[in-house]
Design a protein around this motif. Structure first.
Motif, PDB file in Angstrom:
ATOM      1  N   ASP A 100       0.856  -1.186   0.000  1.00  0.00           N
ATOM      2  CA  ASP A 100       0.000   0.000   0.000  1.00  0.00           C
ATOM      3  C   ASP A 100       0.890   1.234   0.000  1.00  0.00           C
ATOM      4  N   ALA A 101       0.680   2.098  -0.969  1.00  0.00           N
ATOM      5  CA  ALA A 101       1.532   3.282  -1.083  1.00  0.00           C
ATOM      6  C   ALA A 101       1.353   4.235   0.084  1.00  0.00           C
ATOM      7  N   THR A 102       0.238   4.132   0.806  1.00  0.00           N
ATOM      8  CA  THR A 102       0.006   5.049   1.923  1.00  0.00           C
ATOM      9  C   THR A 102       0.990   4.832   3.074  1.00  0.00           C
ATOM     10  N   SER A 103       1.597   3.651   3.153  1.00  0.00           N
ATOM     11  CA  SER A 103       2.545   3.369   4.233  1.00  0.00           C
ATOM     12  C   SER A 103       3.962   3.804   3.894  1.00  0.00           C
ATOM     13  N   LEU A 104       4.206   4.207   2.653  1.00  0.00           N
ATOM     14  CA  LEU A 104       5.551   4.568   2.226  1.00  0.00           C
ATOM     15  C   LEU A 104       5.841   6.035   2.529  1.00  0.00           C
ATOM     16  N   THR A 105       7.021   6.298   3.049  1.00  0.00           N
ATOM     17  CA  THR A 105       7.462   7.669   3.295  1.00  0.00           C
ATOM     18  C   THR A 105       8.901   7.816   2.838  1.00  0.00           C
ATOM     19  N   GLU A 106       9.357   9.059   2.761  1.00  0.00           N
ATOM     20  CA  GLU A 106      10.748   9.300   2.404  1.00  0.00           C
ATOM     21  C   GLU A 106      11.657   8.689   3.462  1.00  0.00           C
TER      22      GLU A 106
END
Length: 460
Positions: free
Chosen positions: A186-192
């Motif tokens: 899920d892209a929502t869990s990805l951060t810099e």
């Protein structure tokens, strides 16, 4: 035949049989590797250790055959006196030839991939056609490599469709057909990197786990990044955008193809976790998202193109167009917040249609693993036949359309009305058939129950 030739034949013949311990009489397969001492005597490591132990204590019972019976030194050891019919023959080790990854001759053609998808996914004909061709071309590229110095580019995809239209299910079914490892994230869990959350390498960690930590197998897998629209550039914000544009920038190297260090057995890097290197050159990336309000951006662009005259399109003509997303262009996605470099690495863009009431009825009836078929199989184990009349299918579909969450709404509705049936039916062994009606779905009646003597009555 000379004596030397006879000895060579005998040695070769004896190599086909297991050595047997002179003391405990156990074969090599049971006792382990044998220790060879002079006069062709074999002793297992356990008996040898016992011999050393007894020698250290002054007793040498195992050495009687060498020290106290010197006449035996000139005799052939007992292991060679055993008839071959009583010896244990060594098992020949089968040399496992490494299977060629994704043999292009065994790769199913696009029409066969689509036919397999048709068995599980209802509708979405255009999307299934596009994904079948793209996957076929991608794995042909992986199998053949470089042909005539022409390097074939990757077929990364971006699928756009409303929630519940079958984006994730389509990718899951595709991976099952091709039998390749699949990682869904899920892209929502990805951060810099450096901020709270998962960095982009965690995507590959999940793929490595799905491939049982086999790097070679993972390097030809599929990664599906859902909710990709959630990493669009934030508008009118003064804070650092650590979960938007910066994540798109970090994903660029993965989509393009590069060597990335990935933790084995974990989703984050630390000093206690070993790292391995994965090349993403042959990994197929599929991104999906609902892209809310993208239809408004498309309508604004199309309305600017409307002309004046009898053949001109009316502005309100697009307001109720259910297929408005199929008109999407790269400039619409850029306006939504996706950066050009990111879109450039997703060359194949296609849309999925929202499910209509007729499509929802087909979802209930036709797929191989339809949820209603699952309940029918469960009750069949209790020797009860479960049936649905046409009014029941229509009632479920109408109820699902009200929720506006696509096929996801079907499960919640079915679980609700099947609860009492799954609870009550096992109580009575005389029940042979249950028919679900539209009135029961709408709360106006009860299911039709038939006992095994074919006498019908209603549940009170």
């Amino acid at each position: 035949m000379s004596d030397e030739t006879k000895d060579n034949v005998t040695d070769k013949d004896n190599n086909d049989y297991e050595d047997i311990c002179y003391i405990c009489r156990r074969p090599e397969s049971k006792a382990g590797k044998m220790i060879h001492i002079p006069n062709n005597i074999c002793i297992c490591s356990s008996c040898m250790q016992k011999t050393f132990d007894t020698m250290n204590h002054g007793n040498v019972p195992y050495m009687d055959f060498m020290t106290f019976n010197p006449g035996m030194m000139n005799q052939t050891p007992l292991t060679h006196d055993i008839p071959k019919s009583q010896k244990i023959k060594k098992k020949k080790e089968k040399k496992e030839e490494p299977e060629k990854a994704l043999d292009p001759k065994k790769l199913p053609a696009p029409h066969l991939i689509k036919a397999s998808l048709d068995e599980y996914v209802i509708g979405q004909e255009y999307a299934k056609k596009v994904i079948s061709v793209a996957v076929y071309n991608h794995y042909k590229r992986v199998s053949e490599g470089v042909m005539d110095d022409i390097e074939i580019e990757k077929s990364n995809m971006l699928m756009i469709g409303p929630t519940g239209s079958g984006k994730t299910y389509l990718v899951k079914t595709l991976a099952r057909i091709l039998q390749v490892p699949l990682a869904i994230t899920d892209a929502t869990s990805l951060t810099e990197a450096g901020y709270i959350g998962d960095d982009v390498e965690s995507v590959l960690s999940k793929l490595l786990q799905a491939a049982d930590n086999d790097v070679e197998k993972a390097e030809r897998g599929i990664v599906f990044i859902d909710e990709i629209d959630k990493i669009a550039k934030k508008k009118n914000t003064n804070s650092r955008d650590v979960s938007g544009e910066s994540v798109q920038q970090a994903l660029l190297k993965l989509l393009e193809g590069s060597e990335v260090e990935v933790p084995v057995g974990a989703t984050s890097k630390n000093a206690m976790v070993p790292l391995t290197t994965i090349n993403t050159k042959n990994i197929l990336f599929i991104c999906g998202g609902a892209f809310p309000d993208l239809d408004i951006i498309i309508k604004d662009r199309l309305n600017k193109q409307t002309s004046i005259g009898f053949s001109a399109k009316l502005k309100d003509e697009l307001d109720h167009d259910p297929r408005i997303l199929s008109e999407v262009a790269t400039e619409d996605l850029r306006k939504f917040g996706m950066i050009p470099e990111f879109l450039g690495r997703l060359p194949i863009v296609y849309t999925l249609d929202g499910l209509t009431e007729e499509m929802l009825v087909k979802v209930l009836k036709e797929p191989k693993n339809a949820i209603l078929k699952q309940y029918q199989k469960l009750l069949l184990l209790d020797e009860v036949e479960l049936l649905f009349d046409d009014s029941a299918y229509e009632a479920i579909a109408k109820e699902a359309m009200k929720k506006n969450t696509g096929a996801r709404a079907l499960r919640a509705i079915i679980e609700k009305f099947m609860l009492d049936i799954m609870y009550e039916i096992p109580k009575d062994d005389n029940i042979g058939r249950v028919t679900i009606t539209g009135d029961y779905i709408e709360g106006k009646g009860a299911p039709l129950i038939e006992i095994r003597s074919n006498q019908a009555h209603l549940i009170e």
